[in-house]
Motif scaffolding. Structure first.
Motif, mmCIF file in Angstrom:
data_model
loop_
_atom_site.group_PDB
_atom_site.id
_atom_site.type_symbol
_atom_site.label_atom_id
_atom_site.label_comp_id
_atom_site.label_asym_id
_atom_site.label_seq_id
_atom_site.Cartn_x
_atom_site.Cartn_y
_atom_site.Cartn_z
ATOM 1 N N VAL A 319 0.840 -1.194 0.000
ATOM 2 C CA VAL A 319 0.000 0.000 0.000
ATOM 3 C C VAL A 319 0.877 1.246 0.000
ATOM 4 N N ASP A 320 0.596 2.141 -0.933
ATOM 5 C CA ASP A 320 1.230 3.464 -0.937
ATOM 6 C C ASP A 320 0.397 4.346 -0.019
ATOM 7 N N THR A 321 0.915 4.641 1.164
ATOM 8 C CA THR A 321 0.137 5.375 2.159
ATOM 9 C C THR A 321 -0.049 6.837 1.801
ATOM 10 N N LYS A 322 0.836 7.378 0.992
ATOM 11 C CA LYS A 322 0.710 8.781 0.615
ATOM 12 C C LYS A 322 -0.393 8.969 -0.418
ATOM 13 N N ARG A 323 -0.490 8.037 -1.361
ATOM 14 C CA ARG A 323 -1.521 8.097 -2.387
ATOM 15 C C ARG A 323 -2.817 7.439 -1.932
ATOM 16 N N GLY A 324 -2.740 6.618 -0.876
ATOM 17 C CA GLY A 324 -3.920 5.922 -0.402
ATOM 18 C C GLY A 324 -4.383 4.849 -1.366
ATOM 19 N N ALA A 325 -3.430 4.065 -1.917
ATOM 20 C CA ALA A 325 -3.787 3.090 -2.950
ATOM 21 C C ALA A 325 -2.989 1.806 -2.784
ATOM 22 N N VAL A 326 -3.643 0.687 -3.103
ATOM 23 C CA VAL A 326 -2.958 -0.600 -3.189
ATOM 24 C C VAL A 326 -2.229 -0.659 -4.520
ATOM 25 N N ILE A 327 -0.937 -0.933 -4.499
ATOM 26 C CA ILE A 327 -0.160 -0.918 -5.736
ATOM 27 C C ILE A 327 0.360 -2.303 -6.124
ATOM 28 N N GLU A 328 0.219 -3.284 -5.231
ATOM 29 C CA GLU A 328 0.697 -4.634 -5.544
ATOM 30 C C GLU A 328 0.003 -5.620 -4.621
ATOM 31 N N THR A 329 -0.270 -6.819 -5.139
ATOM 32 C CA THR A 329 -0.813 -7.891 -4.298
ATOM 33 C C THR A 329 -0.021 -9.169 -4.527
ATOM 34 N N ARG A 330 0.020 -9.985 -3.493
ATOM 35 C CA ARG A 330 0.635 -11.303 -3.586
ATOM 36 C C ARG A 330 -0.301 -12.306 -2.923
ATOM 37 N N MET A 331 -0.566 -13.400 -3.616
ATOM 38 C CA MET A 331 -1.475 -14.410 -3.110
ATOM 39 C C MET A 331 -0.717 -15.353 -2.175
ATOM 40 N N HIS A 332 -0.900 -15.182 -0.883
ATOM 41 C CA HIS A 332 -0.236 -16.059 0.082
ATOM 42 C C HIS A 332 -0.915 -17.421 0.106
ATOM 43 N N ASN A 333 -2.176 -17.435 0.474
ATOM 44 C CA ASN A 333 -2.966 -18.668 0.517
ATOM 45 C C ASN A 333 -4.408 -18.278 0.788
ATOM 46 N N LEU A 334 -5.273 -18.491 -0.170
ATOM 47 C CA LEU A 334 -6.650 -18.058 -0.013
ATOM 48 C C LEU A 334 -7.418 -18.870 1.018
ATOM 49 N N ASN A 335 -6.809 -19.933 1.555
ATOM 50 C CA ASN A 335 -7.448 -20.738 2.588
ATOM 51 C C ASN A 335 -6.804 -20.541 3.955
ATOM 52 N N ASP A 336 -5.899 -19.613 4.082
ATOM 53 C CA ASP A 336 -5.182 -19.394 5.340
ATOM 54 C C ASP A 336 -5.057 -17.899 5.597
ATOM 55 N N GLU A 337 -5.511 -17.443 6.748
ATOM 56 C CA GLU A 337 -5.395 -16.033 7.101
ATOM 57 C C GLU A 337 -3.935 -15.660 7.312
ATOM 58 N N ILE A 338 -3.571 -14.448 6.929
ATOM 59 C CA ILE A 338 -2.203 -13.961 7.161
ATOM 60 C C ILE A 338 -2.181 -13.247 8.504
ATOM 61 N N GLY A 339 -1.521 -13.847 9.463
ATOM 62 C CA GLY A 339 -1.457 -13.262 10.793
ATOM 63 C C GLY A 339 -0.133 -12.604 11.116
ATOM 64 N N PHE A 340 0.909 -12.888 10.297
ATOM 65 C CA PHE A 340 2.250 -12.409 10.618
ATOM 66 C C PHE A 340 2.981 -11.980 9.346
ATOM 67 N N LEU A 341 3.735 -10.903 9.467
ATOM 68 C CA LEU A 341 4.626 -10.448 8.404
ATOM 69 C C LEU A 341 5.976 -10.092 9.016
ATOM 70 N N ASP A 342 7.032 -10.313 8.258
ATOM 71 C CA ASP A 342 8.368 -9.910 8.700
ATOM 72 C C ASP A 342 9.235 -9.771 7.463
ATOM 73 N N LEU A 343 10.433 -9.226 7.636
ATOM 74 C CA LEU A 343 11.435 -9.152 6.585
ATOM 75 C C LEU A 343 12.642 -9.953 7.029
ATOM 76 N N ASP A 344 13.228 -10.731 6.108
ATOM 77 C CA ASP A 344 14.419 -11.474 6.505
ATOM 78 C C ASP A 344 15.641 -10.568 6.448
ATOM 79 N N TYR A 345 16.807 -11.125 6.669
ATOM 80 C CA TYR A 345 18.023 -10.319 6.780
ATOM 81 C C TYR A 345 18.348 -9.578 5.485
ATOM 82 N N ASP A 346 17.847 -10.082 4.361
ATOM 83 C CA ASP A 346 18.113 -9.458 3.066
ATOM 84 C C ASP A 346 16.856 -8.767 2.534
ATOM 85 N N TYR A 347 15.958 -8.400 3.428
ATOM 86 C CA TYR A 347 14.754 -7.615 3.125
ATOM 87 C C TYR A 347 13.719 -8.366 2.275
#
Length: 474
Positions: A319-347
């Motif tokens: 999400v671009d917070t300045k423009r207030g718009a979703v600019i990209e989506t990634r399908m994690h799993n349509l049968n599993d809620e996404i409860g956690f996000l993180d970045l690894d050591y290489d972003y």
């Protein structure tokens, strides 16, 4: 977890913005995944399960990236061959596996694939694991469980080096974070309390009662302003507090559950974003009736106004917070809620739900990918995305040992914690703002990653013009 609505056309609309970026690794678990954390300097993942087990896992990110790229080339060739024969590529039995999938709970010493391995695993807590976090160096791992015990372990060996005694905690810990520049371990509980421990001794330093009327859902450090200040969300309010002085300010009742919070730029803490139960992040509608359970900064100067969000519909959105718009989506799993996000050591982005975890590639993708790439979801279920209705097109844009505890016998206490250092007050009273959805074209910036930890580099003179001060309205 927040509520999950039935799959709606807003999910179909997300296909319009679906990224060509693929995962390089998927982990599936037999037991529910309740917590995970990425090591700050190495390709390591710590996972906490509902059974009380903690796994430390390593992955060869370079080899996994190469494998995924090679499979991508094979798939492109297959698509061309299928087109020439006028048959559907998905009907072919030659379709290559797009990325590697492992189940840590079924791994054994006879596995020959070295791109993923279990460093150690142990039954760490009597109940479920509720929170897992590395310190800023990654040397130590802190875990909390429903047994109301916090344990500090060596990340390399898994050996417990310290644990809390009988804590003055009358409910389960829901969330823990560490601070880059101070030995603070900050924990929130199901009753809305905040506890602060010294990471060197695990002795309690501070306690703030009833910061929220219900469970503390998320905490974010304001180390870019002060190592003693934080924001947290719980129930229907956001709180800004100083662990030495108590609550500085609390937002008005937002009439919706606040589930997650993060700063767009953690090094200056000028703009906070909050994920809500009705699919909103700080006034920006990103999903219809699907809660936003996780938000995290991209930590990227090339997308300095952007954040990642994870929702109960199984879709990751940028999400671009300045423009207030979703600019990209990634399908994690349509049968599993996404409860956690993180970045690894290489972003690299990491998304996870209770059933699986995915590490996404950070390599640039070809812009001329075949349109057939978007036929299906990248998750293992390969669920097809339906066509987008005209109504939803507009909605999407605006709106150590197995089974045994590897504890050390030593539980001796370190030296007493020194008195808290005094902090200059010039910046400490200026709370963060919460992002607004006013549209404006972002200013191009050089393509340079932000460091994960860059303390005390403030930008206090450059106030965010789209924020809402003092949390008057989210």
């Amino acid at each position: 977890m927040g509520k999950k609505g039935k799959r709606s056309n807003s999910q179909n609309a997300a296909a319009m913005l679906e990224s060509q970026t693929r995962p390089i690794l998927e982990l599936t678990y037999d037991d529910p995944l309740f917590a995970f954390a990425a090591h700050p300097t190495k390709p390591l993942l710590a996972s906490g399960l509902a059974t009380g087990y903690v796994y430390m896992q390593s992955y060869d990110d370079k080899a996994l990236e190469d494998y995924s790229s090679a499979q991508r080339e094979k798939e492109k060739l297959l698509l061309k061959e299928a087109a020439a024969k006028k048959v559907a590529a998905k009907d072919s039995d030659k379709t290559p596996l797009r990325f590697k999938v492992f189940n840590p709970q079924s791994q054994n010493d006879n596995d020959t694939d070295t791109t993923f391995k279990i460093c150690w695993k142990t039954k760490r807590h009597k109940g479920s694991v509720r929170s897992v976090i590395f310190d800023s160096t990654g040397e130590n791992l802190y875990t909390a469980g429903t047994d109301k015990v916090i344990k500090k372990a060596n990340s390399e060996t898994g050996k417990v080096v310290m644990k809390t005694g009988n804590l003055d905690i009358n409910s389960n810990i829901t969330k823990m974070i560490t601070v880059p520049n101070k030995p603070f371990l900050v924990a929130g509980t199901e009753t809305g309390d905040i506890h602060v421990f010294d990471t060197r001794t695990l002795k309690q330093l501070y306690k703030l009662d009833k910061v929220h009327g219900d469970s503390v859902n998320s905490i974010a450090s304001m180390y870019g302003v002060s190592d003693y200040q934080f924001v947290s969300v719980g129930s229907t309010t956001l709180a800004h507090f100083d662990i030495r002085k108590g609550i500085i300010t609390t937002s008005e009742n937002q009439e919706d559950e606040l589930l997650s919070v993060s700063f767009v730029d953690p090094t200056n803490c000028e703009t906070a974003v909050v994920g809500m139960g009705e699919g909103v992040i700080s006034r920006i509608k990103i999903s219809r009736d699907n809660s936003v359970d996780a938000v995290i900064s991209t930590l990227d100067d090339d997308a300095s106004d952007c954040i990642w969000t994870g929702s109960s519909d199984g879709i990751v959105r940028k999400v671009d917070t300045k423009r207030g718009a979703v600019i990209e989506t990634r399908m994690h799993n349509l049968n599993d809620e996404i409860g956690f996000l993180d970045l690894d050591y290489d972003y690299r982005l990491i998304s996870a739900g209770m059933e699986n975890l995915k590490i996404w590639s950070n390599r640039e993708q070809d812009e001329d990918e075949d349109e057939n790439e978007n036929e299906s979801d990248w998750s293992s279920d390969e669920e097809e995305v339906n066509e987008v209705s005209e109504d939803d097109k507009s909605d999407s844009g605006s709106d150590s040992e197995n089974g045994s505890e590897s504890e050390s016998a030593s539980e001796s206490e370190d030296s007493e914690v020194s008195d808290a250092e005094s902090e200059p007050e010039s910046n400490s009273k200026r709370g963060p703002t919460v992002v607004d959805s006013e549209e404006e074209e972002p200013t191009p910036k050089p393509k340079q990653k932000k460091p994960k930890i860059n303390p005390k580099q403030f930008k206090n003179s450059q106030l965010h013009e789209h924020g809402i001060r003092k949390f008057d309205d989210l």
